[in-house]
Write an enzyme that holds these catalytic residues in place. Structure first.
Site, PDB file in Angstrom:
ATOM      1  N   ASP A  93       0.861  -1.182   0.000  1.00 24.74           N
ATOM      2  CA  ASP A  93       0.000   0.000   0.000  1.00 24.74           C
ATOM      3  C   ASP A  93       0.899   1.234   0.000  1.00 24.74           C
ATOM      4  O   ASP A  93       2.105   1.145   0.232  1.00 24.74           O
ATOM      5  CB  ASP A  93      -0.958  -0.035   1.199  1.00 24.74           C
ATOM      6  CG  ASP A  93      -2.226   0.796   0.957  1.00 24.74           C
ATOM      7  OD1 ASP A  93      -2.263   1.570  -0.035  1.00 24.74           O
ATOM      8  OD2 ASP A  93      -3.166   0.690   1.763  1.00 24.74           O
ATOM      9  N   ASP A 128      -4.104   7.112  -3.707  1.00 24.57           N
ATOM     10  CA  ASP A 128      -5.522   7.461  -3.888  1.00 24.57           C
ATOM     11  C   ASP A 128      -6.001   8.201  -2.643  1.00 24.57           C
ATOM     12  O   ASP A 128      -5.342   8.168  -1.600  1.00 24.57           O
ATOM     13  CB  ASP A 128      -6.351   6.186  -4.091  1.00 24.57           C
ATOM     14  CG  ASP A 128      -6.175   5.194  -2.959  1.00 24.57           C
ATOM     15  OD1 ASP A 128      -5.021   4.831  -2.662  1.00 24.57           O
ATOM     16  OD2 ASP A 128      -7.184   4.796  -2.337  1.00 24.57           O
ATOM     17  N   ALA A 196     -11.807   2.859   0.964  1.00 26.62           N
ATOM     18  CA  ALA A 196     -12.498   3.621   2.011  1.00 26.62           C
ATOM     19  C   ALA A 196     -13.749   2.937   2.543  1.00 26.62           C
ATOM     20  O   ALA A 196     -14.741   3.585   2.881  1.00 26.62           O
ATOM     21  CB  ALA A 196     -12.831   5.031   1.514  1.00 26.62           C
ATOM     22  N   CYS A 279     -13.778 -24.041  18.436  1.00 24.93           N
ATOM     23  CA  CYS A 279     -12.907 -24.131  17.269  1.00 24.93           C
ATOM     24  C   CYS A 279     -11.941 -25.284  17.498  1.00 24.93           C
ATOM     25  O   CYS A 279     -11.613 -25.586  18.649  1.00 24.93           O
ATOM     26  CB  CYS A 279     -12.145 -22.807  17.123  1.00 24.93           C
ATOM     27  SG  CYS A 279     -10.806 -22.819  15.919  1.00 24.93           S
ATOM     28  N   CYS A 281      -8.843 -25.520  15.782  1.00 24.43           N
ATOM     29  CA  CYS A 281      -7.530 -25.204  15.213  1.00 24.43           C
ATOM     30  C   CYS A 281      -6.448 -25.643  16.207  1.00 24.43           C
ATOM     31  O   CYS A 281      -6.752 -25.966  17.362  1.00 24.43           O
ATOM     32  CB  CYS A 281      -7.434 -23.719  14.878  1.00 24.43           C
ATOM     33  SG  CYS A 281      -7.049 -22.655  16.287  1.00 24.43           S
ATOM     34  N   CYS A 284      -6.699 -23.892  19.581  1.00 20.77           N
ATOM     35  CA  CYS A 284      -7.872 -24.184  20.409  1.00 20.77           C
ATOM     36  C   CYS A 284      -7.922 -25.632  20.860  1.00 20.77           C
ATOM     37  O   CYS A 284      -8.622 -25.959  21.826  1.00 20.77           O
ATOM     38  CB  CYS A 284      -9.140 -23.801  19.659  1.00 20.77           C
ATOM     39  SG  CYS A 284      -9.176 -22.037  19.279  1.00 20.77           S
TER      40      CYS A 284
HETATM   41  N1  GUN Z   1      -6.548   0.669   3.046  1.00 23.60           N
HETATM   42  C1  GUN Z   1      -7.834   0.669   3.497  1.00 23.60           C
HETATM   43  N2  GUN Z   1      -8.603   1.480   2.716  1.00 23.60           N
HETATM   44  C2  GUN Z   1      -7.787   1.983   1.769  1.00 23.60           C
HETATM   45  C3  GUN Z   1      -7.997   2.878   0.668  1.00 23.60           C
HETATM   46  O1  GUN Z   1      -9.104   3.365   0.414  1.00 23.60           O
HETATM   47  N3  GUN Z   1      -6.903   3.160  -0.108  1.00 23.60           N
HETATM   48  C4  GUN Z   1      -5.660   2.632   0.149  1.00 23.60           C
HETATM   49  N4  GUN Z   1      -4.646   2.945  -0.665  1.00 23.60           N
HETATM   50  N5  GUN Z   1      -5.447   1.789   1.170  1.00 23.60           N
HETATM   51  C5  GUN Z   1      -6.496   1.486   1.972  1.00 23.60           C
HETATM   52 ZN    ZN Z   2      -9.044 -21.843  17.050  1.00 25.85          ZN
END
Ligand code: GUN
Ligand code: ZN
Length: 492
Positions: A93, A128, A196, A279, A281, A284
């Site tokens: 990101d 963005d 978002a 669970c 796993c 657990c």
């Molecule tokens: N991580 C969570 N939401 C967003 C987003 O809208 N844009 C970016 N770039 N990373 C995110």
């Molecule tokens: Zn578990």
């Protein structure tokens, strides 16, 4: 034509796909869960994510690496894969999330994309603007213009064979989301995160999430891989997949573990409130809640994070199997019972049933009617569309009962809630082989009556008689004028 993504199977809006990530030389099967790795603190190491949990791809934040001298130097020197010790594909990101949290960041799209390329990321992200829900239309539109400009900048950055995300913004305005998606789809960029949505998830606004995804999907081609940015609670994966999301990233497994929160597909539980661990796993089976509560903080956080990941990956596998078996909507229906907000999400999905119908396979294994919401499924809508095109002879008996009483008519069709009428020759074809409870509900009867109405409207010159098993007056009133009705449950 986008060549990094291929569909293998579909169910409702959900699909099993293959995302080809050339820079990592791997193919990732979707729906996929990308665990979030915080480069500064790793609750579970990336090596363990690959070896123990089968993670094929993870996501980390290039902005944090860029702005931390020690990490930046190591990443530039060793490359991201060696630095993290992860053999699969790595998405990065850009710092946009920090932008939405803190209001400003210190890199441009060009700088951060080039940096992502230099450190060896396999899927990069431009800067963005994650416009939150419910802002003014002016703000949503103007921030979307900026996001679009940045996607166009990203198109011009030389990133070799690194794939690039084209985030879709537009806040809670469906037309802006659709427009954003259309624009993103027309770029040369590769993967399409719906952005978002974190504030929607945090507030349990699953119905709004569904509307946002539906709008984005209308603007994207069927061959576009769709990522739900920041969505990591396993309870909502089935719903999001059924809407057409292919990739998820989860920080929830680690964030929740820090606060002693235990994920389940029916919601989150606090460790203090658990008398049993529901669970099986490895975590657990090795512990009971008292043990877990008594181990040192750091070990407990790691154990809970491991459990949270097991549950999360298990749900992804369950969803893929449901797509293969053609019963994804039955799974969504089950998950919808976990929380009223999830039920709202499922009902919002059904508001888009016509949109989902376009990708829903014509034939599948089974249709289980498991709640009155089932009456609004895409298969029912498709059958009704079909009824509007079917021709019948002059006098037809539509009946829930025995066809032998149809002597005086030209033909006798079966009637089954929620579908309504159909020629007997179709009885063995999907979805008319549906399993429906004997104790029918009103939604199923109303849907069947709508089916009758579609057939009658398409054949204005024919005469119709409906033999029904005690349909209430309110349902019968919805039938078109001129349909004669016989209550088969009454003595005649
Ligand atoms: N991580 C969570 N939401 C967003 C987003 O809208 N844009 C970016 N770039 N990373 C995110
Ligand atoms: Zn578990």
């Amino acid at each position: 034509m986008r060549d990094c993504f291929e569909l293998r199977d579909t169910d409702a809006g959900g699909r099993i796909g293959e995302l080809r990530v050339p820079r990592a030389d791997v193919t990732v099967e979707t729906p996929a869960l990308l665990p979030v790795i915080n480069p500064n603190l790793q609750t579970i190491s990336p090596r363990r994510l690959a070896d123990e949990f089968g993670a094929e791809m993870l996501i980390t934040n290039s902005y944090i690496i860029h702005n931390t001298d020690s990490l930046r130097e190591r990443a530039l020197e060793e490359g991201l894969h060696d630095m993290l010790d992860f053999p699969g594909a790595i998405m990065t990101d850009s710092g946009s999330f920090q932008l939405s949290e803190y209001g400003e960041i210190t890199v441009t799209t060009e700088e951060i994309l080039e940096f992502q390329y230099e450190i060896g990321s396999d899927v990069g992200t431009p800067v963005d603007i994650p416009t939150p829900p419910d802002v003014s239309r002016e703000r949503a539109a103007s921030e979307l213009e900026t996001t679009k400009e940045r996607l166009e900048v990203a198109e011009g950055v030389d990133v070799g064979d690194m794939l690039v995300n084209a985030p879709v913004q537009g806040s809670t305005y469906p037309d802006l989301r659709e427009d954003a998606a259309r624009h993103a789809d027309a770029t040369v960029l590769d993967v399409f995160p719906v952005g978002a949505v974190v504030p929607l998830m945090n507030d349990y606004r699953y119905a709004d999430m569904v509307d946002v995804v539906a709008a984005a999907k209308r603007g994207l081609g069927a061959d576009a891989p769709v990522h739900l940015f920041g969505a990591g609670h396993p309870m909502m994966f089935a719903l999001a997949v059924a809407m057409g999301c292919d990739l998820f990233d989860s920080a929830a497994y680690a964030l929740y573990a820090r606060d002693d929160r235990y994920l389940t597909v029916r919601g989150t539980r606090h460790l203090d409130d658990l008398d049993y661990l529901p669970c099986s796993c490895p975590v657990c089976t090795a512990h009971d809640p008292d043990d877990l509560r008594s181990i040192p903080d750091e070990d407990r956080e790691e154990a809970l994070a491991a459990h949270n990941l097991h549950v999360t990956f298990e749900e992804i596998r369950r969803i893929k199997q449901a797509i293969r078996a053609g019963n994804l909507l039955e799974l969504v229906e089950q998950r919808a019972r976990a929380h009223p907000a999830m039920l709202d999400g499922y009902r919002a999905l059904l508001d888009h049933a016509e949109q989902l119908e376009r990708t829903d396979p014509v034939s599948k294994g089974s249709f289980f009617y498991t709640s009155h919401e089932s009456a609004r499924r895409p298969e029912v809508i498709r059958h009704h569309e079909r009824l509007a095109r079917l021709e019948v002879p002059d006098a037809v008996f539509l009946t829930e009962g025995d066809p032998s009483s149809a002597g005086e008519y030209d033909d006798s069709w079966r009637v089954e809630p929620p579908f309504g009428p159909f020629p007997r020759a179709l009885s063995k074809s999907y979805p008319l082989t549906a399993e429906v409870p004997d104790r029918t509900d009103r939604a199923a009867l109303e849907a069947a009556a709508r089916g009758v109405a579609r057939l009658v409207e398409a054949n204005p010159d024919s005469e119709f008689t409906l033999g029904h098993r005690g349909w209430p007056e309110g349902v019968l009133e919805a039938l078109p004028d001129g349909v004669e009705t016989i209550d088969l449950t009454r003595d005649r």
